[in-house]
Design a protein around this motif. Structure first.
Motif, PDB file in Angstrom:
ATOM      1  N   ALA A 164       2.143   8.501   6.437  1.00 22.77           N
ATOM      2  CA  ALA A 164       0.936   8.251   7.241  1.00 22.77           C
ATOM      3  C   ALA A 164      -0.276   8.935   6.622  1.00 22.77           C
ATOM      4  O   ALA A 164      -1.359   8.340   6.532  1.00 22.77           O
ATOM      5  CB  ALA A 164       1.170   8.738   8.667  1.00 22.77           C
ATOM      6  N   LYS A 165      -0.065  10.180   6.188  1.00 22.43           N
ATOM      7  CA  LYS A 165      -1.156  10.945   5.566  1.00 22.43           C
ATOM      8  C   LYS A 165      -1.623  10.222   4.297  1.00 22.43           C
ATOM      9  O   LYS A 165      -2.815  10.112   4.030  1.00 22.43           O
ATOM     10  CB  LYS A 165      -0.647  12.347   5.224  1.00 22.43           C
ATOM     11  CG  LYS A 165      -1.757  13.393   5.166  1.00 22.43           C
ATOM     12  CD  LYS A 165      -1.194  14.766   4.890  1.00 22.43           C
ATOM     13  CE  LYS A 165      -0.598  15.413   6.128  1.00 22.43           C
ATOM     14  NZ  LYS A 165      -0.006  16.728   5.888  1.00 22.43           N
ATOM     15  N   ALA A 166      -0.664   9.702   3.549  1.00 26.97           N
ATOM     16  CA  ALA A 166      -0.992   9.101   2.243  1.00 26.97           C
ATOM     17  C   ALA A 166      -1.678   7.736   2.377  1.00 26.97           C
ATOM     18  O   ALA A 166      -2.563   7.411   1.584  1.00 26.97           O
ATOM     19  CB  ALA A 166       0.280   8.957   1.413  1.00 26.97           C
TER      20      ALA A 166
ATOM     21  N   GLY B  83       2.728  12.244  19.313  1.00 29.68           N
ATOM     22  CA  GLY B  83       1.334  12.167  19.763  1.00 29.68           C
ATOM     23  C   GLY B  83       0.365  12.364  18.608  1.00 29.68           C
ATOM     24  O   GLY B  83      -0.637  11.650  18.480  1.00 29.68           O
ATOM     25  N   LYS B  84       0.696  13.319  17.758  1.00 31.41           N
ATOM     26  CA  LYS B  84      -0.169  13.620  16.613  1.00 31.41           C
ATOM     27  C   LYS B  84      -0.246  12.415  15.663  1.00 31.41           C
ATOM     28  O   LYS B  84      -1.332  12.059  15.179  1.00 31.41           O
ATOM     29  CB  LYS B  84       0.415  14.832  15.873  1.00 31.41           C
ATOM     30  CG  LYS B  84      -0.399  15.281  14.683  1.00 31.41           C
ATOM     31  CD  LYS B  84       0.314  16.435  14.011  1.00 31.41           C
ATOM     32  CE  LYS B  84      -0.113  16.519  12.553  1.00 31.41           C
ATOM     33  NZ  LYS B  84       0.755  17.354  11.769  1.00 31.41           N
ATOM     34  N   LEU B  85       0.879  11.783  15.398  1.00 35.58           N
ATOM     35  CA  LEU B  85       0.911  10.639  14.474  1.00 35.58           C
ATOM     36  C   LEU B  85       0.032   9.493  14.983  1.00 35.58           C
ATOM     37  O   LEU B  85      -0.732   8.896  14.228  1.00 35.58           O
ATOM     38  CB  LEU B  85       2.356  10.139  14.291  1.00 35.58           C
ATOM     39  CG  LEU B  85       3.266  11.032  13.450  1.00 35.58           C
ATOM     40  CD1 LEU B  85       4.714  10.570  13.562  1.00 35.58           C
ATOM     41  CD2 LEU B  85       2.833  11.043  11.992  1.00 35.58           C
ATOM     42  N   ILE B  86       0.140   9.212  16.287  1.00 39.52           N
ATOM     43  CA  ILE B  86      -0.640   8.101  16.848  1.00 39.52           C
ATOM     44  C   ILE B  86      -2.129   8.473  16.891  1.00 39.52           C
ATOM     45  O   ILE B  86      -3.004   7.659  16.582  1.00 39.52           O
ATOM     46  CB  ILE B  86      -0.141   7.733  18.275  1.00 39.52           C
ATOM     47  CG1 ILE B  86       1.347   7.382  18.252  1.00 39.52           C
ATOM     48  CG2 ILE B  86      -0.952   6.583  18.871  1.00 39.52           C
ATOM     49  CD1 ILE B  86       1.726   6.222  17.370  1.00 39.52           C
TER      50      ILE B  86
ATOM     51  N   LEU C 124       0.830  -1.212   0.000  1.00 42.57           N
ATOM     52  CA  LEU C 124       0.000   0.000   0.000  1.00 42.57           C
ATOM     53  C   LEU C 124       0.864   1.261   0.000  1.00 42.57           C
ATOM     54  O   LEU C 124       0.483   2.284  -0.570  1.00 42.57           O
ATOM     55  CB  LEU C 124      -0.932   0.008   1.216  1.00 42.57           C
ATOM     56  CG  LEU C 124      -2.020  -1.076   1.255  1.00 42.57           C
ATOM     57  CD1 LEU C 124      -2.813  -0.995   2.561  1.00 42.57           C
ATOM     58  CD2 LEU C 124      -2.957  -0.942   0.057  1.00 42.57           C
ATOM     59  N   ILE C 125       2.023   1.164   0.654  1.00 45.31           N
ATOM     60  CA  ILE C 125       2.943   2.312   0.674  1.00 45.31           C
ATOM     61  C   ILE C 125       3.504   2.525  -0.733  1.00 45.31           C
ATOM     62  O   ILE C 125       3.557   3.653  -1.239  1.00 45.31           O
ATOM     63  CB  ILE C 125       4.076   2.075   1.704  1.00 45.31           C
ATOM     64  CG1 ILE C 125       3.489   1.968   3.116  1.00 45.31           C
ATOM     65  CG2 ILE C 125       5.124   3.186   1.649  1.00 45.31           C
ATOM     66  CD1 ILE C 125       4.476   1.577   4.201  1.00 45.31           C
TER      67      ILE C 125
ATOM     68  N   GLY D 184       3.444   5.515  -4.295  1.00 43.17           N
ATOM     69  CA  GLY D 184       4.701   6.014  -4.861  1.00 43.17           C
ATOM     70  C   GLY D 184       5.749   6.297  -3.800  1.00 43.17           C
ATOM     71  O   GLY D 184       6.685   7.076  -4.027  1.00 43.17           O
ATOM     72  N   LEU D 185       5.608   5.665  -2.635  1.00 45.24           N
ATOM     73  CA  LEU D 185       6.549   5.926  -1.530  1.00 45.24           C
ATOM     74  C   LEU D 185       7.343   4.661  -1.200  1.00 45.24           C
ATOM     75  O   LEU D 185       6.992   3.565  -1.637  1.00 45.24           O
ATOM     76  CB  LEU D 185       5.771   6.372  -0.280  1.00 45.24           C
ATOM     77  CG  LEU D 185       4.900   7.621  -0.435  1.00 45.24           C
ATOM     78  CD1 LEU D 185       3.982   7.777   0.771  1.00 45.24           C
ATOM     79  CD2 LEU D 185       5.779   8.875  -0.576  1.00 45.24           C
ATOM     80  N   THR D 186       8.407   4.855  -0.406  1.00 42.63           N
ATOM     81  CA  THR D 186       9.168   3.703   0.104  1.00 42.63           C
ATOM     82  C   THR D 186       9.086   3.735   1.627  1.00 42.63           C
ATOM     83  O   THR D 186       8.450   4.632   2.195  1.00 42.63           O
ATOM     84  CB  THR D 186      10.648   3.777  -0.318  1.00 42.63           C
ATOM     85  OG1 THR D 186      11.164   5.024   0.139  1.00 42.63           O
ATOM     86  CG2 THR D 186      10.809   3.633  -1.817  1.00 42.63           C
ATOM     87  N   MET D 187       9.743   2.785   2.296  1.00 39.14           N
ATOM     88  CA  MET D 187       9.751   2.812   3.766  1.00 39.14           C
ATOM     89  C   MET D 187      10.356   4.146   4.208  1.00 39.14           C
ATOM     90  O   MET D 187      11.436   4.527   3.738  1.00 39.14           O
ATOM     91  CB  MET D 187      10.583   1.656   4.321  1.00 39.14           C
ATOM     92  CG  MET D 187       9.930   0.292   4.200  1.00 39.14           C
ATOM     93  SD  MET D 187       8.426   0.101   5.182  1.00 39.14           S
ATOM     94  CE  MET D 187       9.086  -0.037   6.828  1.00 39.14           C
ATOM     95  N   PRO D 188       9.654   4.885   5.104  1.00 37.49           N
ATOM     96  CA  PRO D 188      10.135   6.229   5.468  1.00 37.49           C
ATOM     97  C   PRO D 188      11.485   6.201   6.179  1.00 37.49           C
ATOM     98  O   PRO D 188      11.730   5.340   7.015  1.00 37.49           O
ATOM     99  CB  PRO D 188       9.036   6.765   6.374  1.00 37.49           C
ATOM    100  CG  PRO D 188       8.266   5.596   6.808  1.00 37.49           C
ATOM    101  CD  PRO D 188       8.425   4.527   5.783  1.00 37.49           C
ATOM    102  N   ASN D 189      12.308   7.172   5.837  1.00 36.66           N
ATOM    103  CA  ASN D 189      13.650   7.255   6.396  1.00 36.66           C
ATOM    104  C   ASN D 189      13.750   8.341   7.466  1.00 36.66           C
ATOM    105  O   ASN D 189      14.627   8.290   8.319  1.00 36.66           O
ATOM    106  CB  ASN D 189      14.636   7.535   5.256  1.00 36.66           C
ATOM    107  CG  ASN D 189      16.065   7.425   5.716  1.00 36.66           C
ATOM    108  OD1 ASN D 189      16.408   6.523   6.469  1.00 36.66           O
ATOM    109  ND2 ASN D 189      16.897   8.375   5.299  1.00 36.66           N
ATOM    110  N   THR D 190      12.873   9.334   7.378  1.00 35.86           N
ATOM    111  CA  THR D 190      12.920  10.456   8.330  1.00 35.86           C
ATOM    112  C   THR D 190      11.549  10.667   8.969  1.00 35.86           C
ATOM    113  O   THR D 190      10.545  10.139   8.486  1.00 35.86           O
ATOM    114  CB  THR D 190      13.316  11.763   7.618  1.00 35.86           C
ATOM    115  OG1 THR D 190      12.287  12.074   6.666  1.00 35.86           O
ATOM    116  CG2 THR D 190      14.651  11.642   6.901  1.00 35.86           C
TER     117      THR D 190
END
Lengths: 270, 443
Positions: free
Chosen positions: B186-188, B244-247, B167-168, B172-178
């Motif tokens: 997460a938004k996508a 906190g926001k991400l979770i 799904l990532i 058009g993304l890869t495993m996040p590095n930063t």
């Protein structure tokens, strides 16, 4: 009619309160019959299984259960054997420093158990009593004696002296009077004290944790051993908890008549 | 007894390097080196100590020693061992030095420095190679003089995994590095495939720290020397706010209180996508029976503006200073942590949380850790190496458990929006100061 409705309402309230009070136990009971993969599910309906109980018997739990029975049983009997005559002496006989003696006996209960940890631990190491049933029985005896002496002392104080004097006139000695007159009159007190001693020893976790390893480990510690790093074995914890509760429930049911009388003694002046 | 043992070990050491074959050392003159010796060994119950039980008879047969081996649960082990070690007891000869207690046990001198054993060719088989253990795994077991006091048997590292990497990729993304890439991802992917984007287990005193350090903050000012808490620093507040926001925004219902068991179950069932978590848990997403087996992806834990700080927790074998059989105890450790036995445990039992570089870099290990096309062995190795920088020092100070609880509470109140990040972290700072002073630490 009104009275009948009132009784019904009281019964319902009592039943709800009872259910509320028993809910942790009932929850534990149903958890013990849940399959491992369903143990934290929120559904109330599940396929009951005995796998948690059978799993208990394959590890060290059975031995720890036997250890609990031995340490609690023996320490309770010894506490009563030693503590009851001592309580009678303190209740009936005046001697120099009798009040101080009674107070010092209580000293073992004046501090939280953790305060005694290091002294007991070092003494046990020195005496070679670590991880032995004898060591644990001694510890429980130390703590239970204070309870027996202080509780039974007040029971004996409530026995009319005139009955003992009558026994003396009839030719009974001190031991005869004690065994034939005082003890039978104090049976409710003995039952209540005995069960309290048993429960205190049976439920002890702290001393069993610090002073035992594998040979003398008791069931409260064995249950905590199911809290593994990879996850808590809830089913086994609940099954172990249920089994640990069982002897106390049976013991209490067996002596409940005396227990209630013992706990109520002195509540009403006759 | 010690003198006899030394002489015997010297004889054994000169006997053609036979000791380098653990479990294969022969008897000498009808007697074995450790005949009559009883070793008391204890470790908490986990995969490796359980597997070791099956190999101990080989050690006993080869050396003549009798090993009393016990593996109580983690809380029971730590409680008992704390009392044993603090009283200088001789009841145990080999014990596990627990990571969170390592500062206290090593710092107080309750476990024996091993340098004298390691550097003595009569006591350590040639080729045993202490330098083969990863520096990130040994860091927690060094005393102030830099002497190693335990040999690590496990290093669990904090990395990141996705149960639905497909799904990532679809976005058009890869495993996040930063950190920024985590937010973008997460938004996508949130609610894509019907599953929430991200989850973290509720032990925030562990999972929040890489975000805190990645933002340039830390738990204490300069652990282990200066334990002034720094939980209300601008970096700590910014990290807590982002985490906190991400979770809150991209997590599943009830995300705030999810235990690692729940998180792991959700990941394996592909009911949530991305999670920074421990290698031992995340690798289970690739197990055959997991729904995530064919779609999972892995990476190092994300880096912040100040860098990447993957958490590493290591546990190791040590010798209590009270032990009266240190030579025999060391022989047990060299056997248990030998290259040969470590390799056998990997090949025979599939035990992969190894601490020897030579094994991690071996082709068979690398091959086994190629999970769904991701080189998890490299992620594991790189993460442990990072910890060699010493940033895990915050975790091995004796007062950390109290601060750990304060961080848990603060992050929970941020996720549930009971408090802003600034308010929650200021409260945590005040409480941490009180706890530290109560513990008698001078600031």
């Amino acid at each position: 009619m009104r009275r009948k409705r009132h009784t019904w309402t009281s019964n319902i309230v009592a039943a709800v309160l009872l259910l509320l009070l028993l809910s942790p136990l009932l929850w534990m009971l149903q958890l013990s019959f849940r399959p491992a993969d369903d143990v934290i599910a929120e559904q109330l309906l599940f396929r009951p299984t005995l796998e948690n109980y059978t799993a208990l018997w394959t590890g060290t739990f059975p031995q720890s259960f036997i250890n609990s029975v031995i340490t609690s049983g023996v320490s309770t009997v010894l506490s009563l054997l030693l503590g009851v005559p001592a309580a009678y002496t303190l209740a009936r006989f005046r001697f120099r420093g009798d009040r101080h003696v009674a107070l010092w006996i209580l000293a073992t209960r004046m501090a939280p158990p953790i305060a005694f940890t290091i002294p007991f631990f070092l003494a046990f190491k020195f005496a070679g009593l670590s991880d032995t049933l004898t060591g644990l029985i001694l510890i429980y005896l130390t703590f239970n004696l204070a309870l027996v002496i202080w509780t039974m002392r007040s029971f004996f104080a409530g026995v009319p002296r005139s009955l003992e004097e009558a026994a003396w006139i009839d030719g009974c000695g001190i031991w005869g009077t004690f065994l034939r007159v005082v003890i039978p009159l104090s049976t409710p007190g003995l039952a209540a004290t005995g069960i309290l001693c048993f429960i205190l020893s049976w439920n002890d976790f702290f001393f069993a944790l610090i002073l035992t390893r594998t040979k003398a480990m008791t069931s409260p510690v064995a249950i905590v051993n199911f809290m593994q790093y990879e996850g808590w074995e809830w089913g086994k914890i609940a099954a172990g908890g249920t089994l640990v509760m069982l002897p106390v429930v049976i013991f209490t049911l067996l002596v409940r008549t005396w227990l209630v009388r013992g706990l109520m003694a002195g509540a009403v002046k006759e | 007894m010690a003198a006899k043992l030394n002489r015997r070990l010297m004889l054994a050491g000169s006997a053609g390097g036979l000791l380098t074959l653990p479990g294969k050392a022969p008897a000498q003159g009808g007697r074995k080196r450790l005949d009559g010796v009883t070793l008391n060994v204890s470790c908490w119950n986990y995969t490796y100590p359980k597997l070791l039980t099956e190999y101990i008879p080989e050690f006993e047969a080869a050396t003549g020693a009798k090993v009393n081996y016990e593996t109580p649960s983690f809380p029971i082990y730590n409680q008992r061992m704390d009392v044993e070690l603090s009283t200088g007891s001789s009841a145990y000869d080999v014990v596990n030095v627990t990571f969170i207690y390592s500062g206290r046990w090593v710092g107080s001198g309750w476990v024996t420095p091993l340098e004298d054993f390691i550097n003595d060719p009569t006591k350590t088989p040639a080729g045993w190679d202490a330098s083969d253990f990863l520096s990130g795994a040994t860091a927690a077991f060094k005393n102030k003089k830099g002497q190693l006091c335990a040999i690590p048997w496990i290093a669990d590292v904090f990395m990141a995994g996705a149960s639905r990497y497909d799904l990532i990729q679809k976005e058009g993304l890869t495993m996040p590095n930063t950190f920024a890439e985590v937010e973008t991802m997460a938004k996508a992917i949130h609610k894509k495939g019907g599953i929430p984007a991200m989850v973290s287990e509720n032990h925030y005193g562990w999972t929040y720290i890489p975000w805190l350090q990645g933002m340039g903050g830390n738990v204490f000012k300069a652990p282990p020397d200066d334990l002034t808490p720094t939980l209300d620093s601008p970096e700590a507040i910014a990290a807590a706010d982002l985490f906190g926001k991400l979770i809150r925004e991209y997590g599943p219902d009830g995300a705030v209180s999810m235990t690692y068991e729940q998180v792991l179950a959700m990941l394996k069932q592909a009911r949530v996508n991305y999670s920074p978590n421990n290698q031992t848990f995340l690798a289970q997403m690739a197990q055959k029976e997991a729904k995530s087996a064919a779609t999972c992806g892995f990476s190092m834990c994300p880096a912040g503006p100040a860098g990447r700080f993957p958490g590493v927790a290591a546990h190791g074998w040590g010798i209590p200073t009270g032990s009266k059989q240190k030579d025999a105890a060391w022989e047990f450790i060299t056997w248990a942590m030998s290259k040969e036995l470590s390799m056998r445990m990997f090949t025979e039992k599939k035990y992969t949380a190894v601490t020897r570089r030579s094994i991690i870099e071996s082709p068979s290990f690398k091959d086994s850790q190629n999970l769904n096309g991701f080189d998890v062995a490299k992620i594991y190795l790189d993460s442990i190496e990072q910890a060699g920088r010493g940033y895990m020092a915050y975790r091995t100070v004796p007062v950390f458990p109290q601060i750990d609880r304060e961080i848990d509470t603060a992050i929970q109140s941020i996720i549930t929006q009971q408090k802003t990040a600034a308010e929650a972290m200021k409260t945590a700072q005040q409480n941490a100061l009180t706890e530290i002073k109560r513990a008698g630490v001078k600031l």
